[in-house]
Structure formats: structure tokens, C-alpha cells
Design an enzyme around this catalytic site. Sequence first.
Site, PDB file in Angstrom:
ATOM      1  N   CYS A 438     -76.201   1.893  11.451  1.00  0.00           N
ATOM      2  CA  CYS A 438     -77.644   1.265  11.731  1.00  0.00           C
ATOM      3  C   CYS A 438     -78.279   2.695  11.245  1.00  0.00           C
ATOM      4  O   CYS A 438     -77.780   3.735  11.164  1.00  0.00           O
ATOM      5  CB  CYS A 438     -77.935   0.944  13.086  1.00  0.00           C
ATOM      6  N   CYS A 444     -85.985   5.267  13.704  1.00  0.00           N
ATOM      7  CA  CYS A 444     -85.636   4.425  14.805  1.00  0.00           C
ATOM      8  C   CYS A 444     -86.458   4.954  16.171  1.00  0.00           C
ATOM      9  O   CYS A 444     -85.451   5.691  16.915  1.00  0.00           O
ATOM     10  CB  CYS A 444     -84.302   3.658  14.869  1.00  0.00           C
TER      11      CYS A 444
HETATM   12 FE1  SRM Z   1     -82.135  -4.406  14.612  1.00  0.00          FE
HETATM   13  C1  SRM Z   1     -84.625  -3.411  16.664  1.00  0.00           C
HETATM   14  C2  SRM Z   1     -83.029  -1.727  12.487  1.00  0.00           C
HETATM   15  C3  SRM Z   1     -80.280  -5.629  12.062  1.00  0.00           C
HETATM   16  C4  SRM Z   1     -80.340  -6.166  16.839  1.00  0.00           C
HETATM   17  N1  SRM Z   1     -83.794  -2.953  14.541  1.00  0.00           N
HETATM   18  C5  SRM Z   1     -84.420  -2.688  15.543  1.00  0.00           C
HETATM   19  C6  SRM Z   1     -85.554  -1.799  15.130  1.00  0.00           C
HETATM   20  C7  SRM Z   1     -86.570  -2.569  14.411  1.00  0.00           C
HETATM   21  C8  SRM Z   1     -86.163  -0.821  16.310  1.00  0.00           C
HETATM   22  C9  SRM Z   1     -87.311  -1.190  16.838  1.00  0.00           C
HETATM   23  O1  SRM Z   1     -87.154  -2.397  17.629  1.00  0.00           O
HETATM   24  O2  SRM Z   1     -88.276  -0.305  17.200  1.00  0.00           O
HETATM   25  C10 SRM Z   1     -84.657  -0.950  13.985  1.00  0.00           C
HETATM   26  C11 SRM Z   1     -85.404  -0.150  12.980  1.00  0.00           C
HETATM   27  C12 SRM Z   1     -84.913   1.229  12.906  1.00  0.00           C
HETATM   28  C13 SRM Z   1     -85.551   1.871  11.589  1.00  0.00           C
HETATM   29  O3  SRM Z   1     -85.869   2.876  11.642  1.00  0.00           O
HETATM   30  O4  SRM Z   1     -85.472   1.208  10.471  1.00  0.00           O
HETATM   31  C14 SRM Z   1     -83.729  -1.973  13.748  1.00  0.00           C
HETATM   32  N2  SRM Z   1     -81.674  -3.896  12.621  1.00  0.00           N
HETATM   33  C15 SRM Z   1     -82.256  -2.668  11.768  1.00  0.00           C
HETATM   34  C16 SRM Z   1     -81.466  -2.493  10.627  1.00  0.00           C
HETATM   35  C17 SRM Z   1     -82.597  -2.158   9.521  1.00  0.00           C
HETATM   36  C18 SRM Z   1     -80.278  -1.942  10.872  1.00  0.00           C
HETATM   37  C19 SRM Z   1     -79.679  -1.361   9.285  1.00  0.00           C
HETATM   38  O5  SRM Z   1     -79.424  -0.014   9.286  1.00  0.00           O
HETATM   39  O6  SRM Z   1     -79.358  -2.281   8.581  1.00  0.00           O
HETATM   40  C20 SRM Z   1     -81.159  -4.174  10.420  1.00  0.00           C
HETATM   41  C21 SRM Z   1     -82.371  -4.992   9.705  1.00  0.00           C
HETATM   42  C22 SRM Z   1     -82.019  -6.572   9.587  1.00  0.00           C
HETATM   43  C23 SRM Z   1     -82.941  -7.059   8.768  1.00  0.00           C
HETATM   44  O7  SRM Z   1     -82.940  -6.856   7.520  1.00  0.00           O
HETATM   45  O8  SRM Z   1     -83.786  -7.820   9.198  1.00  0.00           O
HETATM   46  C24 SRM Z   1     -81.024  -4.652  11.737  1.00  0.00           C
HETATM   47  N3  SRM Z   1     -80.557  -5.687  14.564  1.00  0.00           N
HETATM   48  C25 SRM Z   1     -80.011  -6.072  13.468  1.00  0.00           C
HETATM   49  C26 SRM Z   1     -78.691  -6.808  13.728  1.00  0.00           C
HETATM   50  C27 SRM Z   1     -77.553  -7.330  12.870  1.00  0.00           C
HETATM   51  C28 SRM Z   1     -77.944  -8.745  12.524  1.00  0.00           C
HETATM   52  O9  SRM Z   1     -78.914  -9.119  12.895  1.00  0.00           O
HETATM   53  O10 SRM Z   1     -77.205  -9.344  11.832  1.00  0.00           O
HETATM   54  C29 SRM Z   1     -78.678  -6.933  15.219  1.00  0.00           C
HETATM   55  C30 SRM Z   1     -77.805  -7.627  15.980  1.00  0.00           C
HETATM   56  C31 SRM Z   1     -77.832  -9.064  16.043  1.00  0.00           C
HETATM   57  C32 SRM Z   1     -78.686  -9.679  17.105  1.00  0.00           C
HETATM   58  O11 SRM Z   1     -79.996  -9.491  16.987  1.00  0.00           O
HETATM   59  O12 SRM Z   1     -78.014 -10.001  18.179  1.00  0.00           O
HETATM   60  C33 SRM Z   1     -79.913  -6.326  15.399  1.00  0.00           C
HETATM   61  N4  SRM Z   1     -82.572  -4.745  16.491  1.00  0.00           N
HETATM   62  C34 SRM Z   1     -81.526  -5.544  17.183  1.00  0.00           C
HETATM   63  C35 SRM Z   1     -82.177  -5.465  18.617  1.00  0.00           C
HETATM   64  C36 SRM Z   1     -81.367  -5.940  19.891  1.00  0.00           C
HETATM   65  C37 SRM Z   1     -81.888  -7.407  20.163  1.00  0.00           C
HETATM   66  C38 SRM Z   1     -81.324  -8.036  21.649  1.00  0.00           C
HETATM   67  O13 SRM Z   1     -80.658  -9.021  21.290  1.00  0.00           O
HETATM   68  O14 SRM Z   1     -81.530  -7.481  22.475  1.00  0.00           O
HETATM   69  C39 SRM Z   1     -83.079  -4.675  18.758  1.00  0.00           C
HETATM   70  C40 SRM Z   1     -84.222  -4.240  19.821  1.00  0.00           C
HETATM   71  C41 SRM Z   1     -85.096  -5.263  20.159  1.00  0.00           C
HETATM   72  O15 SRM Z   1     -85.158  -6.516  19.551  1.00  0.00           O
HETATM   73  O16 SRM Z   1     -85.883  -5.207  21.077  1.00  0.00           O
HETATM   74  C42 SRM Z   1     -83.548  -4.115  17.412  1.00  0.00           C
HETATM   75 FE1  SF4 Z   2     -79.669   1.653  15.638  1.00  0.00          FE
HETATM   76 FE2  SF4 Z   2     -82.231   1.860  16.259  1.00  0.00          FE
HETATM   77 FE3  SF4 Z   2     -80.854  -0.722  15.950  1.00  0.00          FE
HETATM   78 FE4  SF4 Z   2     -80.537   0.923  18.020  1.00  0.00          FE
HETATM   79  S1  SF4 Z   2     -82.356  -0.300  17.750  1.00  0.00           S
HETATM   80  S2  SF4 Z   2     -78.788  -0.086  16.840  1.00  0.00           S
HETATM   81  S3  SF4 Z   2     -80.639   2.853  17.014  1.00  0.00           S
HETATM   82  S4  SF4 Z   2     -81.353   0.990  14.286  1.00  0.00           S
END
Ligand code: SRM
Ligand code: SF4
Length: 573
Positions: A438, A444
Amino acid sequence: MVNKTTISAPAGKPSDVERIKEESDFLRGTLKEVMLDRLSAGIPDDDNRLMKHHGSYLQDDRDLRNERQKQKLEPAYQFMLRVRMPGGVSKPEQWLVMDELADKYGNGTLKLTTRETFQMHGILKWNMKSTIQAIHNSMLDTIAACGDVNRNVMCTSNPYQSEVHTEVYEWSKKLSDDLLPRTRAYHEIWLDEEKVAGTPDVEEVEPMYGPLYLPRKFKIGIAVPPSNDIDVFSQDLGFIAIVEDDKLVGFNVTIGGGMGMSHGDKETYPQLGKVIGFITPEQMYDVAEKVITIQRDYGNRSERKNARFKYTVDRLGLETVVEELQNRLGWSLAEAKPFHFDSNGDRYGWVKGVKGRWHFTMFIEGGRVADFDNFKLKTALREIAKVHTGDFRLTSNQNLIIGNVTTQKKKQISELIEQYGLTDGKQFSALRRSSIACVALPTCGLAMAEAERYLPKLIDKIDEIIDENGLQEKEITIRMTGCPNGCARHALGEIAFIGKSPGKYNMYLGAAFDGSRLSKIYRENIGEEEILSELRVLLSRYAKERIDGEHFGDFVVRAGIVKAVTDGTNFHD
Ligand code: SRM
Ligand code: SF4
């Protein structure tokens, strides 16, 4: 309908985000005004919550945080922007727009995400509108790329390999478009459309979402067996394409998957989606809409940590949710059909598909497209985009397919691939080719440790162990996240690391290679030295003791090194 006394949303005071959405006038808030304010590069928290529904988050450069604090400056605020691009398909002209915007307004790089789309980082507040407008002019948008709504719909990459893939891609696009919020807030704030809401004769409504939208984000993915690249069991709602006599006959439906959890909180856990039945393609939208409304009505609006659909399903029980779904549909799902997945990874290199078109899947480490010192990846892809007449496909493993290349163009594109040293990954270990990380630091805000910047260096060292044991060609999925939110779907990596604090990770083992079993904690809070010494023992045992064709994740379970986890409610046991 199911008896209402037995099915209800959890009681409790609604979370603050519910208030923000309620008061936002369908996601407008004061975004239009605060984006014009030049006094700060940031925006207030309430507006930032709404900003997510427009595909963006306010972040700050964490590498600069301490220094700026010392200098009594506000954090180095900047925005991340995520594109909605169902199925990960982009035209060469759109690639060129993203490439240019990254240089003009972003930090000069593009991140190919685990949900098959582009993210840009480092955009300053005053450049946000121009960036979104340029994306809109290229026929893409950022609507609902984040926020409490349905997100970018994924589908198995390589759609041109068969007619079925093309059809499935079209369904993912349709689903993504049809499930968009109806509010015009995005068009008013970013695209200067005149405001309709609040004018006397026009009443704005969100027919499916309602004014409070969903309790939490919602994710849909469509897999085409035998590839489970999109990790269908990690989706809130998944569809598994069923093909008979080379024709798409419909989809098995899965519900209730998700990856996120919090360290030390047993009320949170990753979960695998469960197969609940079979539907025809025409029934897909109806099923998606009704599943979403069940989550809208019964999801937890009080505790965001337990608000994902997986918790709703586990709390109400699978049978109850399926019954409620069938009541809302007015018909029953058919019995699920047999299917088989063999991997959740990508297949690299050139492949010839239907209509004589070629597809080149290239390895992009950590999904980061940039010009590195000795590897001009971003320039190379720009040069390819200038001559390419097919498309680009972003994969859910953060890789890229140069897709739909004609035989005439193949020579020219192959030459560019060679000239710039682009790679199908074959010179790397199969473990590196099967890695995802990630974003984590520095952008992030939730990262507790490095991921994208560190995993490649860790793999340099793991590769030595791989070489010692003759495992160079063994595909072992390895995933790293900077925190337990699971953005790299860590719980479905055969080897996984979750950041705990700088340089320290929890280590997980035992997920299935086809994405059908979760990993299990193996060691807690360990640094590089311990990680390597653990892997030295495990990989050497795997080399010696595995049975023919056995994957690493299956081996560690069979050898009793970790327990098999097929239901997330047992994840912490
Ligand atoms: Fe994610 C939050 C990046 C796929 C579960 N995710 C974030 C945030 C936006 C941080 C924030 O809330 O402040 C991250 C931004 C970081 C940055 O600097 O860019 C972030 N998520 C990403 C990405 C860019 C990771 C990557 O390196 O590729 C992916 C973007 C996907 C997209 O294009 O939409 C990404 N995130 C995922 C996935 C994988 C998937 O969806 O297949 C998951 C796990 C699957 C799921 O949702 O259960 C995922 N992201 C989360 C969560 C935990 C949600 C939860 O159920 O608790 C958060 C935190 C939140 O939502 O509060 C989060
Ligand atoms: Fe990585 Fe940020 Fe997603 Fe946590 S919230 S798994 S540090 S991109």
C-alpha cells in the site's frame, strides 16, 4: 419482509460523520467556499469528510511534518485525488492526461492502486479544481472514488482475452455508473454547473442512498475464473462469472467480505465473502441495489469501526440477510454454480487474445509510476501512450497491461518496451512479481510504518533466501501494509506484514494462493532481522518438505505452522 423485530440497525448515537452528511446538503457542505480560501492550504475536518465523496482526501507530507512543526508552520497540506475508472480501463489519451496532470499539479508520479485506478498525490488546494476539470474533460471523473458510497467497481483484467471478459468489463462499467450518487454537488463545486438544489421547483433526492448515504464505504468486484485477481472474497459484494460453452450465463454472488481491522481490537477482523447463489447478468443491478439498501438500512451508523457490510452480515446472520435480499427482490437466487480459481495474481508478458489483439502485462513495483534514476518508467509509458491505439488496463495487483495491441503496432511497442527496459518481471523472483504494497508513508495519514517504500528493499534480502533454497520460480504472494486497514489486502497474502510502528510489523501466514482463505498472525511486532530469520527457517522447510505443486500458504497450514482461517470471526483465536 423478514420480521422487523428481529432485524434492525444497532442502536446508539450516530457517529459525527452521520451528522456531517446530514447537514451537508447532499455532499456540498461549504466545500465551494473553503476551496477558495487562500489563508490556509488545508480545509476544515467536516469538509474533508465530504471531500472523500468527491474522490479526494486532504493529507500532509509526513516526511516534512516535524520540521514544519519546529518552524511553527502549518503542515505541508496537499490533496490526494483518486479517479473512478471501472475495470481499470483507460484510453491512451486519458493516460497522457493523467501523466501530464501528475507533473503539472501533483508530485510527478502516479500510483496504480489495488482497485485498478489512478491516484495522484501532492495536489495543492488551489490546483484541485483545474485538476478535476482536466480529468472530467478526458471523460473520466473522481465521483464516489472514496466516501460512504459504492466505490470503483473492479473486474478481472485482460478483458480482451475472450468475449466473456469484454462482456464482464461492460457490466462492471454499467454497475459503476448506475450506482453513482445522484447529487449534482460534484458538478457544481468542481465543474461550475449552476446550483439546482434549493431552488423552489427542484427537490434533490438520492433514490437509492438517501440523504445519509451509506454507513460506510462499499466495494464491488467481478472475477472471471480461473483468475481471482480482484480477490472477490474481499469485496462487500462480489460476482463470479459463470461461463458455459464459452458464453457468460451469469454470476455467483458473494456478500460480506472485507479486509480492514484495528490492532488489538477483536471486534474488528478481515472477513471472506460467502457465496449465496446464482443470478443472470440482467439481475445484477437489482441485486447490487438491494444489497446496498440492506446495508443502508441495517449497517452500524454509530460505530464506524463496525460499520462495514461484513459486520452487518455477521451480526444479522447470513441466512437472514439472504432472506431479506430475496424479499426485497421479490424472487430467489438460484443455486450457486461450480467454479474454480487458481490464483489471485497477474499473468505477465505478451498474450494473444481474441481478434488477434496482443496484451502485455508488465510488473510495476508497488504500482508507482515515476521516473527513477536509472529507469524512466513514466517517460516510457508516455511514449507508448503516444503511439498506442489500444488501451491500458490497471490491474488489482498494481500492475499494468498494455492492452489490445494490433499485430502491426506490436513491433513498435515491443521496441519501446525494450528501449526503456520495461519488464514482464521475469528477471525478478516470482515472489517479487507477486508482491503488493500500500502507499503508506509519506502521504497516508494512517500509516504506522513504511510499506511501498520499504517492501522492495526487504524483498532484496528475502531474495537471497529464495536463491539459497532454489525457489526463484515459486510464486508466493507477499503483501505489506503500513497499518491494519488492509489496502494491499494483506489478509489474503500468503506472507503478509502489517505495520505496527516505524520498522516493526506483525507477520501473517497461511492465506490461500487463490484468495479463498485468510492469513493468520504468526509473529508480533518484529523488525527486519527477525523477519528474515523467520523466513529463513520457513522457506527452507518449504523447499524441502513441500509436496508436489503445494503453495506456500497451504504448506504452512499443513505443516501446522499456523491454523487455517476460513471465517474472519476466528481470525483472532
Ligand atoms: Fe485503502 C483508507 C489507500 C485500497 C481499506 N486507503 C485509505 C486512505 C484513503 C487513508 C485515509 O483514510 O486517510 C489511503 C490513502 C493513502 C494515500 O496516501 O494514497 C488508502 N486504499 C488505498 C490504496 C491507494 C492502496 C494502494 O496502495 O493501492 C487503494 C486505493 C483503492 C482504490 O483505488 O479505490 C486502497 N483500501 C483498499 C483496499 C483493497 C481493496 O479495496 O480491494 C482495502 C481493503 C478492502 C476493504 O475495504 O475491506 C482498503 N482503506 C481501507 C480502510 C479500512 C476500511 C475498513 O473496513 O475498516 C481504510 C480506513 C478507513 O476507511 O477508515 C482505508
Ligand atoms: Fe496503507 Fe494507509 Fe491503507 Fe493503512 S490506510 S493500509 S497505511 S494506505
